[in-house]
Design a protein around this motif. Structure first.
Motif, PDB file in Angstrom:
ATOM      1  N   PHE A   1      22.266 -23.639  13.063  1.00  0.00           N
ATOM      2  CA  PHE A   1      23.113 -22.935  12.107  1.00  0.00           C
ATOM      3  C   PHE A   1      22.763 -21.450  12.076  1.00  0.00           C
ATOM      4  O   PHE A   1      23.647 -20.598  12.041  1.00  0.00           O
ATOM      5  N   ALA A   2      21.476 -21.162  12.126  1.00  0.00           N
ATOM      6  CA  ALA A   2      21.038 -19.762  12.092  1.00  0.00           C
ATOM      7  C   ALA A   2      21.523 -18.999  13.318  1.00  0.00           C
ATOM      8  O   ALA A   2      21.952 -17.842  13.202  1.00  0.00           O
ATOM      9  N   SER A   3      21.489 -19.633  14.491  1.00  0.00           N
ATOM     10  CA  SER A   3      21.940 -18.930  15.694  1.00  0.00           C
ATOM     11  C   SER A   3      23.447 -18.713  15.673  1.00  0.00           C
ATOM     12  O   SER A   3      23.937 -17.670  16.102  1.00  0.00           O
ATOM     13  N   VAL A   4      24.196 -19.686  15.155  1.00  0.00           N
ATOM     14  CA  VAL A   4      25.650 -19.522  15.061  1.00  0.00           C
ATOM     15  C   VAL A   4      25.988 -18.400  14.096  1.00  0.00           C
ATOM     16  O   VAL A   4      26.829 -17.540  14.386  1.00  0.00           O
ATOM     17  N   MET A   5      25.332 -18.385  12.941  1.00  0.00           N
ATOM     18  CA  MET A   5      25.596 -17.325  11.968  1.00  0.00           C
ATOM     19  C   MET A   5      25.164 -15.963  12.502  1.00  0.00           C
ATOM     20  O   MET A   5      25.834 -14.958  12.267  1.00  0.00           O
ATOM     21  N   GLY A   6      24.057 -15.916  13.228  1.00  0.00           N
ATOM     22  CA  GLY A   6      23.609 -14.663  13.835  1.00  0.00           C
ATOM     23  C   GLY A   6      24.592 -14.160  14.868  1.00  0.00           C
ATOM     24  O   GLY A   6      24.888 -12.957  14.927  1.00  0.00           O
ATOM     25  N   ASN A   7      25.100 -15.070  15.684  1.00  0.00           N
ATOM     26  CA  ASN A   7      26.097 -14.683  16.687  1.00  0.00           C
ATOM     27  C   ASN A   7      27.374 -14.192  16.026  1.00  0.00           C
ATOM     28  O   ASN A   7      27.987 -13.220  16.486  1.00  0.00           O
ATOM     29  N   MET A   8      27.783 -14.867  14.954  1.00  0.00           N
ATOM     30  CA  MET A   8      28.986 -14.432  14.248  1.00  0.00           C
ATOM     31  C   MET A   8      28.795 -13.042  13.649  1.00  0.00           C
ATOM     32  O   MET A   8      29.703 -12.212  13.697  1.00  0.00           O
ATOM     33  N   ALA A   9      27.629 -12.781  13.093  1.00  0.00           N
ATOM     34  CA  ALA A   9      27.368 -11.476  12.495  1.00  0.00           C
ATOM     35  C   ALA A   9      27.361 -10.382  13.555  1.00  0.00           C
ATOM     36  O   ALA A   9      27.942  -9.309  13.357  1.00  0.00           O
ATOM     37  N   SER A  10      26.721 -10.651  14.684  1.00  0.00           N
ATOM     38  CA  SER A  10      26.687  -9.628  15.745  1.00  0.00           C
ATOM     39  C   SER A  10      28.072  -9.411  16.340  1.00  0.00           C
ATOM     40  O   SER A  10      28.435  -8.272  16.658  1.00  0.00           O
ATOM     41  N   ASP A  11      28.878 -10.475  16.455  1.00  0.00           N
ATOM     42  CA  ASP A  11      30.250 -10.312  16.934  1.00  0.00           C
ATOM     43  C   ASP A  11      31.084  -9.508  15.941  1.00  0.00           C
ATOM     44  O   ASP A  11      31.923  -8.691  16.344  1.00  0.00           O
ATOM     45  N   ALA A  12      30.853  -9.724  14.657  1.00  0.00           N
ATOM     46  CA  ALA A  12      31.590  -8.974  13.636  1.00  0.00           C
ATOM     47  C   ALA A  12      31.244  -7.495  13.708  1.00  0.00           C
ATOM     48  O   ALA A  12      32.131  -6.640  13.634  1.00  0.00           O
ATOM     49  N   VAL A  13      29.969  -7.192  13.858  1.00  0.00           N
ATOM     50  CA  VAL A  13      29.554  -5.790  13.962  1.00  0.00           C
ATOM     51  C   VAL A  13      30.149  -5.156  15.212  1.00  0.00           C
ATOM     52  O   VAL A  13      30.642  -4.019  15.172  1.00  0.00           O
ATOM     53  N   THR A  14      30.139  -5.885  16.317  1.00  0.00           N
ATOM     54  CA  THR A  14      30.711  -5.369  17.565  1.00  0.00           C
ATOM     55  C   THR A  14      32.203  -5.095  17.409  1.00  0.00           C
ATOM     56  O   THR A  14      32.707  -4.069  17.872  1.00  0.00           O
ATOM     57  N   THR A  15      32.913  -6.004  16.747  1.00  0.00           N
ATOM     58  CA  THR A  15      34.343  -5.825  16.535  1.00  0.00           C
ATOM     59  C   THR A  15      34.617  -4.608  15.658  1.00  0.00           C
ATOM     60  O   THR A  15      35.515  -3.808  15.952  1.00  0.00           O
ATOM     61  N   LEU A  16      33.838  -4.449  14.597  1.00  0.00           N
ATOM     62  CA  LEU A  16      34.040  -3.301  13.710  1.00  0.00           C
ATOM     63  C   LEU A  16      33.710  -1.986  14.403  1.00  0.00           C
ATOM     64  O   LEU A  16      34.410  -0.982  14.227  1.00  0.00           O
ATOM     65  N   LYS A  17      32.662  -1.983  15.223  1.00  0.00           N
ATOM     66  CA  LYS A  17      32.324  -0.767  15.973  1.00  0.00           C
ATOM     67  C   LYS A  17      33.400  -0.453  17.006  1.00  0.00           C
ATOM     68  O   LYS A  17      33.731   0.711  17.226  1.00  0.00           O
ATOM     69  N   GLY A  18      33.957  -1.504  17.622  1.00  0.00           N
ATOM     70  CA  GLY A  18      35.040  -1.301  18.587  1.00  0.00           C
ATOM     71  C   GLY A  18      36.275  -0.719  17.930  1.00  0.00           C
ATOM     72  O   GLY A  18      36.946   0.151  18.504  1.00  0.00           O
ATOM     73  N   ALA A  19      36.588  -1.180  16.728  1.00  0.00           N
ATOM     74  CA  ALA A  19      37.741  -0.648  16.000  1.00  0.00           C
ATOM     75  C   ALA A  19      37.508   0.809  15.622  1.00  0.00           C
ATOM     76  O   ALA A  19      38.429   1.637  15.694  1.00  0.00           O
ATOM     77  N   GLU A  20      36.273   1.115  15.245  1.00  0.00           N
ATOM     78  CA  GLU A  20      35.960   2.498  14.895  1.00  0.00           C
ATOM     79  C   GLU A  20      36.087   3.422  16.108  1.00  0.00           C
ATOM     80  O   GLU A  20      36.693   4.491  16.027  1.00  0.00           O
ATOM     81  N   SER A  21      35.568   2.986  17.237  1.00  0.00           N
ATOM     82  CA  SER A  21      35.673   3.817  18.441  1.00  0.00           C
ATOM     83  C   SER A  21      37.116   3.922  18.918  1.00  0.00           C
ATOM     84  O   SER A  21      37.535   4.968  19.420  1.00  0.00           O
ATOM     85  N   MET A  22      37.894   2.850  18.729  1.00  0.00           N
ATOM     86  CA  MET A  22      39.309   2.906  19.116  1.00  0.00           C
ATOM     87  C   MET A  22      40.074   3.858  18.214  1.00  0.00           C
ATOM     88  O   MET A  22      40.964   4.576  18.665  1.00  0.00           O
ATOM     89  N   SER A  23      39.713   3.905  16.922  1.00  0.00           N
ATOM     90  CA  SER A  23      40.395   4.848  16.028  1.00  0.00           C
ATOM     91  C   SER A  23      40.060   6.288  16.400  1.00  0.00           C
ATOM     92  O   SER A  23      40.927   7.163  16.347  1.00  0.00           O
ATOM     93  N   PHE A  24      38.809   6.539  16.816  1.00  0.00           N
ATOM     94  CA  PHE A  24      38.471   7.887  17.288  1.00  0.00           C
ATOM     95  C   PHE A  24      39.209   8.214  18.574  1.00  0.00           C
ATOM     96  O   PHE A  24      39.639   9.358  18.774  1.00  0.00           O
ATOM     97  N   ALA A  25      39.378   7.217  19.437  1.00  0.00           N
ATOM     98  CA  ALA A  25      40.137   7.440  20.670  1.00  0.00           C
ATOM     99  C   ALA A  25      41.603   7.727  20.351  1.00  0.00           C
ATOM    100  O   ALA A  25      42.242   8.538  21.033  1.00  0.00           O
ATOM    101  N   GLY A  26      42.124   7.080  19.309  1.00  0.00           N
ATOM    102  CA  GLY A  26      43.490   7.368  18.898  1.00  0.00           C
ATOM    103  C   GLY A  26      43.638   8.776  18.340  1.00  0.00           C
ATOM    104  O   GLY A  26      44.639   9.447  18.576  1.00  0.00           O
ATOM    105  N   ILE A  27      42.626   9.234  17.625  1.00  0.00           N
ATOM    106  CA  ILE A  27      42.654  10.596  17.087  1.00  0.00           C
ATOM    107  C   ILE A  27      42.607  11.616  18.218  1.00  0.00           C
ATOM    108  O   ILE A  27      43.301  12.633  18.198  1.00  0.00           O
TER     109      ILE A  27
END
Length: 113
Positions: A45-71
């Motif tokens: 359970f801990a590894s699944v939750m850890g993977n989900m958290a790291s994927d969430a952070v990666t997705t949010l960072k990707g959205a942030e970099s994509m918004s800067f690319a759009g700007i």
């Protein structure tokens, strides 16, 4: 993030009807150890939750970099919108999971010993 959520559903599928037959025919030592099926798969359970958290952070960072690319004008509006919608969905999923974990924790703390 969605693939991690599917991994969580795969964990619950170990308790599906096919697994019930396998558990009934399994040795009694495997039946007495809780979480033996999850441990055999190498996923806790801990590894699944850890993977989900790291994927969430990666997705949010990707959205942030994509918004800067759009700007800057290097990304299309469609790419930016898709990235932001995916980040919003990821954030809503993380909030829902957090709420479920908190409510489960509160229920456990209310239990009498």
């Amino acid at each position: 993030m969605i693939s991690s959520v599917q991994n969580v559903s795969n964990l619950s599928m170990t308790r599906a009807l096919g697994a019930v037959d396998a558990e009934n025919s399994a040795s009694s030592s495997a039946a007495t150890v809780p979480g033996a099926a999850g441990a055999a798969n190498g996923m806790s359970f801990a590894s699944v939750m850890g993977n989900m958290a790291s994927d969430a952070v990666t997705t949010l960072k990707g959205a942030e970099s994509m918004s800067f690319a759009g700007i800057k004008g290097t990304a299309t509006t469609r790419e930016v919108v898709d990235s932001m919608l995916q980040a919003e969905q990821t954030l809503q999923t993380a909030i829902a999971i957090r709420d479920k974990v908190v409510s489960a924790f509160l229920e456990v703390t209310k239990m009498q010993m």
